[in-house]
Write a protein that holds these residues in place. Structure first.
Motif, PDB file in Angstrom:
ATOM      1  N   VAL A  16      15.774  59.596  13.976  1.00  0.00           N
ATOM      2  CA  VAL A  16      16.656  60.011  12.878  1.00  0.00           C
ATOM      3  C   VAL A  16      17.632  61.077  13.356  1.00  0.00           C
ATOM      4  O   VAL A  16      18.830  61.015  13.055  1.00  0.00           O
ATOM      5  N   ARG A  17      17.168  62.043  14.128  1.00  0.00           N
ATOM      6  CA  ARG A  17      18.060  63.084  14.650  1.00  0.00           C
ATOM      7  C   ARG A  17      19.128  62.487  15.563  1.00  0.00           C
ATOM      8  O   ARG A  17      20.300  62.848  15.500  1.00  0.00           O
ATOM      9  N   PHE A  18      18.721  61.556  16.427  1.00  0.00           N
ATOM     10  CA  PHE A  18      19.677  60.913  17.327  1.00  0.00           C
ATOM     11  C   PHE A  18      20.723  60.132  16.538  1.00  0.00           C
ATOM     12  O   PHE A  18      21.922  60.245  16.788  1.00  0.00           O
ATOM     13  N   GLU A  19      20.282  59.329  15.578  1.00  0.00           N
ATOM     14  CA  GLU A  19      21.219  58.544  14.767  1.00  0.00           C
ATOM     15  C   GLU A  19      22.188  59.447  14.006  1.00  0.00           C
ATOM     16  O   GLU A  19      23.375  59.153  13.925  1.00  0.00           O
ATOM     17  N   THR A  20      21.696  60.543  13.475  1.00  0.00           N
ATOM     18  CA  THR A  20      22.544  61.490  12.746  1.00  0.00           C
ATOM     19  C   THR A  20      23.572  62.101  13.686  1.00  0.00           C
ATOM     20  O   THR A  20      24.754  62.208  13.338  1.00  0.00           O
ATOM     21  N   PHE A  21      23.133  62.512  14.875  1.00  0.00           N
ATOM     22  CA  PHE A  21      24.046  63.087  15.856  1.00  0.00           C
ATOM     23  C   PHE A  21      25.158  62.101  16.212  1.00  0.00           C
ATOM     24  O   PHE A  21      26.344  62.437  16.183  1.00  0.00           O
ATOM     25  N   VAL A  22      24.786  60.878  16.559  1.00  0.00           N
ATOM     26  CA  VAL A  22      25.769  59.878  16.985  1.00  0.00           C
ATOM     27  C   VAL A  22      26.736  59.559  15.855  1.00  0.00           C
ATOM     28  O   VAL A  22      27.952  59.504  16.059  1.00  0.00           O
ATOM     29  N   GLU A  23      26.222  59.359  14.672  1.00  0.00           N
ATOM     30  CA  GLU A  23      27.086  58.964  13.557  1.00  0.00           C
ATOM     31  C   GLU A  23      28.055  60.079  13.166  1.00  0.00           C
ATOM     32  O   GLU A  23      29.179  59.807  12.761  1.00  0.00           O
ATOM     33  N   HIS A  24      27.662  61.322  13.300  1.00  0.00           N
ATOM     34  CA  HIS A  24      28.514  62.429  12.873  1.00  0.00           C
ATOM     35  C   HIS A  24      29.255  63.110  14.024  1.00  0.00           C
ATOM     36  O   HIS A  24      29.981  64.077  13.806  1.00  0.00           O
ATOM     37  N   HIS A  25      29.092  62.616  15.241  1.00  0.00           N
ATOM     38  CA  HIS A  25      29.788  63.187  16.399  1.00  0.00           C
ATOM     39  C   HIS A  25      31.286  62.988  16.218  1.00  0.00           C
ATOM     40  O   HIS A  25      31.732  61.947  15.745  1.00  0.00           O
ATOM     41  N   GLN A  26      32.076  63.983  16.593  1.00  0.00           N
ATOM     42  CA  GLN A  26      33.528  63.912  16.401  1.00  0.00           C
ATOM     43  C   GLN A  26      34.207  62.985  17.404  1.00  0.00           C
ATOM     44  O   GLN A  26      35.342  62.563  17.188  1.00  0.00           O
ATOM     45  N   GLY A  27      33.531  62.671  18.491  1.00  0.00           N
ATOM     46  CA  GLY A  27      34.082  61.749  19.475  1.00  0.00           C
ATOM     47  C   GLY A  27      33.665  60.324  19.171  1.00  0.00           C
ATOM     48  O   GLY A  27      32.599  60.079  18.611  1.00  0.00           O
ATOM     49  N   GLY A  28      34.514  59.386  19.537  1.00  0.00           N
ATOM     50  CA  GLY A  28      34.177  57.986  19.334  1.00  0.00           C
ATOM     51  C   GLY A  28      33.058  57.559  20.254  1.00  0.00           C
ATOM     52  O   GLY A  28      33.113  57.778  21.455  1.00  0.00           O
ATOM     53  N   ILE A  29      32.027  56.974  19.692  1.00  0.00           N
ATOM     54  CA  ILE A  29      30.884  56.495  20.470  1.00  0.00           C
ATOM     55  C   ILE A  29      30.695  55.018  20.162  1.00  0.00           C
ATOM     56  O   ILE A  29      30.689  54.610  18.996  1.00  0.00           O
ATOM     57  N   ALA A  30      30.564  54.236  21.213  1.00  0.00           N
ATOM     58  CA  ALA A  30      30.343  52.803  21.058  1.00  0.00           C
ATOM     59  C   ALA A  30      29.188  52.388  21.951  1.00  0.00           C
ATOM     60  O   ALA A  30      28.965  52.969  23.007  1.00  0.00           O
ATOM     61  N   MET A  31      28.469  51.387  21.508  1.00  0.00           N
ATOM     62  CA  MET A  31      27.399  50.802  22.313  1.00  0.00           C
ATOM     63  C   MET A  31      27.746  49.333  22.530  1.00  0.00           C
ATOM     64  O   MET A  31      28.240  48.666  21.619  1.00  0.00           O
ATOM     65  N   VAL A  32      27.490  48.866  23.765  1.00  0.00           N
ATOM     66  CA  VAL A  32      27.774  47.479  24.101  1.00  0.00           C
ATOM     67  C   VAL A  32      26.517  46.812  24.633  1.00  0.00           C
ATOM     68  O   VAL A  32      25.607  47.478  25.125  1.00  0.00           O
ATOM     69  N   ASP A  33      26.480  45.500  24.515  1.00  0.00           N
ATOM     70  CA  ASP A  33      25.344  44.770  25.075  1.00  0.00           C
ATOM     71  C   ASP A  33      25.603  44.490  26.552  1.00  0.00           C
ATOM     72  O   ASP A  33      26.605  44.941  27.120  1.00  0.00           O
ATOM     73  N   ALA A  34      24.735  43.747  27.192  1.00  0.00           N
ATOM     74  CA  ALA A  34      24.836  43.484  28.626  1.00  0.00           C
ATOM     75  C   ALA A  34      26.099  42.723  28.999  1.00  0.00           C
ATOM     76  O   ALA A  34      26.559  42.795  30.140  1.00  0.00           O
ATOM     77  N   ASP A  35      26.702  42.024  28.048  1.00  0.00           N
ATOM     78  CA  ASP A  35      27.924  41.273  28.310  1.00  0.00           C
ATOM     79  C   ASP A  35      29.183  42.060  27.973  1.00  0.00           C
ATOM     80  O   ASP A  35      30.290  41.550  28.119  1.00  0.00           O
ATOM     81  N   GLY A  36      29.031  43.295  27.494  1.00  0.00           N
ATOM     82  CA  GLY A  36      30.186  44.116  27.148  1.00  0.00           C
ATOM     83  C   GLY A  36      30.667  43.941  25.721  1.00  0.00           C
ATOM     84  O   GLY A  36      31.704  44.482  25.349  1.00  0.00           O
ATOM     85  N   ALA A  37      29.908  43.207  24.910  1.00  0.00           N
ATOM     86  CA  ALA A  37      30.289  43.015  23.505  1.00  0.00           C
ATOM     87  C   ALA A  37      29.833  44.230  22.694  1.00  0.00           C
ATOM     88  O   ALA A  37      28.724  44.735  22.873  1.00  0.00           O
TER      89      ALA A  37
END
Length: 103
Positions: A16-37
């Motif tokens: 929960v702390r990690f999800e809150t941090f990522v969602e409210h971080h001022q920088g754009g954060i993206a996660m991709v799968d092994a194919d780059g999607a």
């Protein structure tokens, strides 16, 4: 009988702390799968891409949303991530004359 759920609660709290941090971080954060999607983008990333709907981005190759000058380096970063399991970096988003279309 008693079941000790201490570890489960600790793990859930960290998640929960990690999800809150990522969602409210001022920088754009993206996660991709092994194919780059794209499989996740936070609110700041959506703002950078001038869209409110992540559904139009998810599944798209993340390299394609960046400036063409950075695409080769990003493809190399993807290959590096495959080799070592993680990769960090920065790149400029493509300067679109209008917001990215979300369908």
């Amino acid at each position: 009988t008693f079941v000790d759920i201490t570890e489960s609660r600790l793990i859930e709290g960290e998640r929960v702390r990690f999800e809150t941090f990522v969602e409210h971080h001022q920088g754009g954060i993206a996660m991709v799968d092994a194919d780059g999607a794209l499989i996740y983008v936070n609110r700041a990333a959506l703002d950078l891409l001038e869209t409110n709907e992540p559904a139009g981005l998810l599944g798209r190759c993340f390299v394609d949303i960046f400036d063409e000058a950075d695409r080769g380096r990003l493809r190399e970063a993807l290959a590096g991530a495959h080799r070592c399991g993680q990769q960090r970096g920065e790149a400029l988003l493509a300067a679109a004359p209008e917001p990215i279309s979300v369908e």
